[in-house]
Scaffold this motif. Structure first.
Motif, PDB file in Angstrom:
ATOM      1  N   PHE A  69       0.822  -1.203   0.000  1.00 34.18           N
ATOM      2  CA  PHE A  69       0.000   0.000   0.000  1.00 34.18           C
ATOM      3  C   PHE A  69       0.860   1.259   0.000  1.00 34.18           C
ATOM      4  N   ARG A  70       1.862   1.315   0.892  1.00 31.60           N
ATOM      5  CA  ARG A  70       2.722   2.496   0.980  1.00 31.60           C
ATOM      6  C   ARG A  70       3.580   2.653  -0.273  1.00 31.60           C
ATOM      7  N   LEU A  71       4.009   1.534  -0.843  1.00 31.45           N
ATOM      8  CA  LEU A  71       4.825   1.621  -2.054  1.00 31.45           C
ATOM      9  C   LEU A  71       4.003   2.167  -3.218  1.00 31.45           C
ATOM     10  N   ASN A  72       2.754   1.754  -3.323  1.00 35.36           N
ATOM     11  CA  ASN A  72       1.894   2.299  -4.365  1.00 35.36           C
ATOM     12  C   ASN A  72       1.623   3.782  -4.133  1.00 35.36           C
ATOM     13  N   LEU A  73       1.593   4.186  -2.848  1.00 34.27           N
ATOM     14  CA  LEU A  73       1.424   5.597  -2.521  1.00 34.27           C
ATOM     15  C   LEU A  73       2.641   6.406  -2.980  1.00 34.27           C
ATOM     16  N   VAL A  74       3.825   5.863  -2.766  1.00 30.73           N
ATOM     17  CA  VAL A  74       5.042   6.532  -3.240  1.00 30.73           C
ATOM     18  C   VAL A  74       5.049   6.582  -4.766  1.00 30.73           C
ATOM     19  N   GLY A  75       4.560   5.514  -5.406  1.00 30.53           N
ATOM     20  CA  GLY A  75       4.463   5.525  -6.860  1.00 30.53           C
ATOM     21  C   GLY A  75       3.566   6.640  -7.361  1.00 30.53           C
ATOM     22  N   LYS A  76       2.488   6.909  -6.628  1.00 37.98           N
ATOM     23  CA  LYS A  76       1.628   8.039  -6.991  1.00 37.98           C
ATOM     24  C   LYS A  76       2.373   9.361  -6.828  1.00 37.98           C
ATOM     25  N   TYR A  77       3.169   9.486  -5.790  1.00 38.40           N
ATOM     26  CA  TYR A  77       3.968  10.693  -5.612  1.00 38.40           C
ATOM     27  C   TYR A  77       4.937  10.886  -6.779  1.00 38.40           C
ATOM     28  N   LEU A  78       5.534   9.792  -7.231  1.00 41.88           N
ATOM     29  CA  LEU A  78       6.521   9.901  -8.309  1.00 41.88           C
ATOM     30  C   LEU A  78       5.886  10.341  -9.621  1.00 41.88           C
ATOM     31  N   THR A  79       4.592  10.066  -9.801  1.00 38.19           N
ATOM     32  CA  THR A  79       3.945  10.558 -11.017  1.00 38.19           C
ATOM     33  C   THR A  79       3.881  12.085 -11.026  1.00 38.19           C
ATOM     34  N   TYR A  80       3.760  12.699  -9.857  1.00 39.90           N
ATOM     35  CA  TYR A  80       3.802  14.157  -9.776  1.00 39.90           C
ATOM     36  C   TYR A  80       5.203  14.699 -10.060  1.00 39.90           C
ATOM     37  N   ALA A  81       6.217  13.884  -9.820  1.00 36.32           N
ATOM     38  CA  ALA A  81       7.598  14.330 -10.053  1.00 36.32           C
ATOM     39  C   ALA A  81       7.856  14.596 -11.534  1.00 36.32           C
ATOM     40  N   PHE A  82       7.126  13.924 -12.426  1.00 40.51           N
ATOM     41  CA  PHE A  82       7.264  14.219 -13.857  1.00 40.51           C
ATOM     42  C   PHE A  82       6.895  15.672 -14.134  1.00 40.51           C
ATOM     43  N   ASN A 134       0.673  -7.603  -7.457  1.00 45.56           N
ATOM     44  CA  ASN A 134       1.841  -7.865  -8.302  1.00 45.56           C
ATOM     45  C   ASN A 134       1.914  -6.857  -9.455  1.00 45.56           C
ATOM     46  N   ALA A 135       0.761  -6.528 -10.042  1.00 42.42           N
ATOM     47  CA  ALA A 135       0.742  -5.559 -11.133  1.00 42.42           C
ATOM     48  C   ALA A 135       1.151  -4.169 -10.640  1.00 42.42           C
ATOM     49  N   LYS A 136       0.661  -3.774  -9.481  1.00 44.42           N
ATOM     50  CA  LYS A 136       1.036  -2.469  -8.935  1.00 44.42           C
ATOM     51  C   LYS A 136       2.528  -2.423  -8.613  1.00 44.42           C
ATOM     52  N   PHE A 137       3.086  -3.542  -8.170  1.00 49.14           N
ATOM     53  CA  PHE A 137       4.513  -3.611  -7.892  1.00 49.14           C
ATOM     54  C   PHE A 137       5.320  -3.421  -9.179  1.00 49.14           C
ATOM     55  N   ILE A 138       4.890  -4.066 -10.245  1.00 43.03           N
ATOM     56  CA  ILE A 138       5.586  -3.928 -11.530  1.00 43.03           C
ATOM     57  C   ILE A 138       5.436  -2.514 -12.077  1.00 43.03           C
ATOM     58  N   LEU A 139       4.251  -1.962 -11.976  1.00 48.63           N
ATOM     59  CA  LEU A 139       4.016  -0.598 -12.472  1.00 48.63           C
ATOM     60  C   LEU A 139       4.849   0.424 -11.711  1.00 48.63           C
ATOM     61  N   TYR A 140       5.118   0.166 -10.442  1.00 49.40           N
ATOM     62  CA  TYR A 140       5.972   1.078  -9.680  1.00 49.40           C
ATOM     63  C   TYR A 140       7.366   1.154 -10.305  1.00 49.40           C
ATOM     64  N   PHE A 141       7.928   0.006 -10.685  1.00 50.97           N
ATOM     65  CA  PHE A 141       9.264  -0.002 -11.288  1.00 50.97           C
ATOM     66  C   PHE A 141       9.243   0.596 -12.686  1.00 50.97           C
ATOM     67  N   VAL A 142       8.163   0.373 -13.424  1.00 48.73           N
ATOM     68  CA  VAL A 142       8.034   1.025 -14.732  1.00 48.73           C
ATOM     69  C   VAL A 142       7.998   2.536 -14.565  1.00 48.73           C
ATOM     70  N   ASN A 143       7.257   2.975 -13.564  1.00 50.15           N
ATOM     71  CA  ASN A 143       7.172   4.401 -13.268  1.00 50.15           C
ATOM     72  C   ASN A 143       8.545   4.974 -12.920  1.00 50.15           C
ATOM     73  N   GLY A 144       9.286   4.279 -12.063  1.00 45.54           N
ATOM     74  CA  GLY A 144      10.620   4.733 -11.692  1.00 45.54           C
ATOM     75  C   GLY A 144      11.571   4.762 -12.871  1.00 45.54           C
ATOM     76  N   GLY A 145      11.502   3.755 -13.740  1.00 45.28           N
ATOM     77  CA  GLY A 145      12.368   3.742 -14.919  1.00 45.28           C
ATOM     78  C   GLY A 145      12.065   4.880 -15.878  1.00 45.28           C
ATOM     79  N   LEU A 146      10.786   5.160 -16.093  1.00 47.49           N
ATOM     80  CA  LEU A 146      10.418   6.286 -16.955  1.00 47.49           C
ATOM     81  C   LEU A 146      10.857   7.620 -16.355  1.00 47.49           C
ATOM     82  N   LEU A 147      10.784   7.735 -15.033  1.00 46.00           N
ATOM     83  CA  LEU A 147      11.211   8.977 -14.378  1.00 46.00           C
ATOM     84  C   LEU A 147      12.713   9.192 -14.561  1.00 46.00           C
ATOM     85  N   ILE A 148      13.497   8.140 -14.422  1.00 44.05           N
ATOM     86  CA  ILE A 148      14.942   8.262 -14.638  1.00 44.05           C
ATOM     87  C   ILE A 148      15.238   8.631 -16.085  1.00 44.05           C
ATOM     88  N   ALA A 149      14.507   8.033 -17.033  1.00 42.34           N
ATOM     89  CA  ALA A 149      14.705   8.378 -18.440  1.00 42.34           C
ATOM     90  C   ALA A 149      14.383   9.845 -18.702  1.00 42.34           C
TER      91      ALA A 149
END
Length: 394
Positions: free
Chosen positions: A46-59, A208-223
């Motif tokens: 739950f908290r990791l998905n919350l951080v993933g939502k925060y990272l979408t704002y970082a874009f 599991n899907a939310k976990f994978i999407l978190y890493f996709v989100n992080g990879g796109l942010l680094i790119a």
């Protein structure tokens, strides 16, 4: 004759080499390590998905560093492009969830449920392209960027800028919110587009899907960080800085100031659109509450707190402000908005360059002096040797 763009850019640390310095690579590896290793190991789903939502704002904050920090274009309507990217992705997901089998109890099977509630009997023409995933991925970026190009070209060609541009972008955010809410039969209205289930047959609601999407989100942010860093370090970045400081001088030097402003604004819109699409995938819905004035101003605060001249600072600022928002709003829900406003005022008055400025101006010089002090050998304190009798003293 001295190049005015090069002369004006000497006041900021813009390197001629479009690649990053060692300290910048270190900052990138530190951010990537925290996002992709430390947080997934420390936090629950739950908290990791919350951080993933925060990272979408970082874009969005990244785009504001280029648009506001380096080009000098303050936009108070970045939620428009965040929302457009999110709605484009949501439209594809909603069509996939609205198959004939899933909607056979409706009056008109095969269309989204909110259309059926509003007596719409056929899928509108502007929904048709979102039946294709490859076309949707293109439109996620193309629609917001084209909209940003129309807005910026119309205003920058007429030399509209500064406060007037900020107010106009804020008005556009308000207009688009009203339009989305008013066209309930086509957009889902105030509730937005909800009940999103699968992405090309893959269930995005599972842990599991939310976990994978978190890493996709992080990879796109680094790119996106690498792309923004390349723009910042290139000749284009120097021109943007010169244009921010002495716009008339750059114009008299033969550069198209309007063209560079349009590029910076469109690049920021593209980053925001990617964040909006990832938000829809991770959270599972998109609504007009992420398009209006309030979220757009909050996104500016993220960049201001982190540092509007630092790409890495913008990401850290986004994480910090959203973590504080979640933590304090759980305990003091009525006081958080006052705290957010006080934070923005403190940033403007006390440390205008944000957290990155505090690090660069206060902490980094002290660390550098301490490291140099440790590397410098201590002076030899041994007593001088006495000369033998009869030998000349040295």
């Amino acid at each position: 004759m001295t190049n005015p763009v090069q002369t004006l850019s000497q006041s900021v640390s813009v390197n001629d080499n479009p690649y990053m310095k060692p300290v910048e690579w270190l900052s990138l590896f530190l951010l990537a390590g925290v996002m992709l290793i430390v947080l997934p190991l420390m936090l629950d789903g739950f908290r990791l998905n919350l951080v993933g939502k925060y990272l979408t704002y970082a874009f969005v904050a990244l785009g504001l560093v280029i648009c506001w920090g380096y080009a000098g274009i303050l936009s108070l309507g970045q939620g428009v492009f965040f929302g457009l990217g999110g709605y484009c992705m949501a439209m594809y997901l909603k069509l996939e969830a609205s198959s004939v089998e899933n909607t056979k109890i409706q009056s008109t099977p095969g269309i989204p449920d909110f259309m059926d509630w509003n007596q719409i009997t056929a899928l509108p023409w502007f929904w048709q392209p979102f039946k294709s995933l490859p076309l949707t991925l293109i439109l996620v970026i193309a629609v917001p960027v084209l909209f940003a190009m129309l807005i910026s070209f119309a205003m920058f060609k007429r030399r509209v800028g500064g406060t007037y541009f900020a107010i106009i972008t804020q008005a556009i955010a308000a207009i688009l919110t009203i339009l989305i809410v008013g066209q309930q039969g086509y957009t889902g209205g105030i509730n937005g587009i909800t009940d999103l289930r699968t992405l090309h047959g893959w269930d995005i609601r599972t842990d599991n899907a939310k976990f994978i999407l978190y890493f996709v989100n992080g990879g796109l942010l680094i790119a996106c960080i690498l792309a923004a860093q390349y723009v910042k370090k290139s000749k284009l970045g120097r021109i943007l800085v010169a244009m921010r400081d002495k716009e008339d001088r750059v114009r008299f030097s033969g550069y198209s100031v309007a063209g560079f402003k349009v590029f910076a604004f469109c690049l920021a819109a593209g980053f925001a659109a990617i964040g909006g699409a990832m938000f829809t995938l991770q959270v599972g819905f998109m609504s007009p509450s992420f398009v209006g004035i309030v979220p757009s101003i909050e996104m500016v605060i993220y960049a201001a707190v982190g540092g509007r001249l630092s790409l890495f600072g913008a990401v850290w600022g986004t994480l910090l402000v959203n973590w504080a928002k979640t933590s304090f709003s759980e305990s003091f829900p009525d006081l958080w908005l006052f705290g957010l406003g006080a934070l923005f005022i403190a940033v403007v008055l006390a440390f205008p360059n944000g957290l990155a400025g505090i690090w660069r101006e206060q902490i980094e010089p002290r660390l550098t002096r301490r490291v140099k002090g440790l590397r410098t050998p201590a002076p030899n304190m041994a007593p001088p040797q006495k000369s033998p009798i009869g030998a000349p003293a040295e």
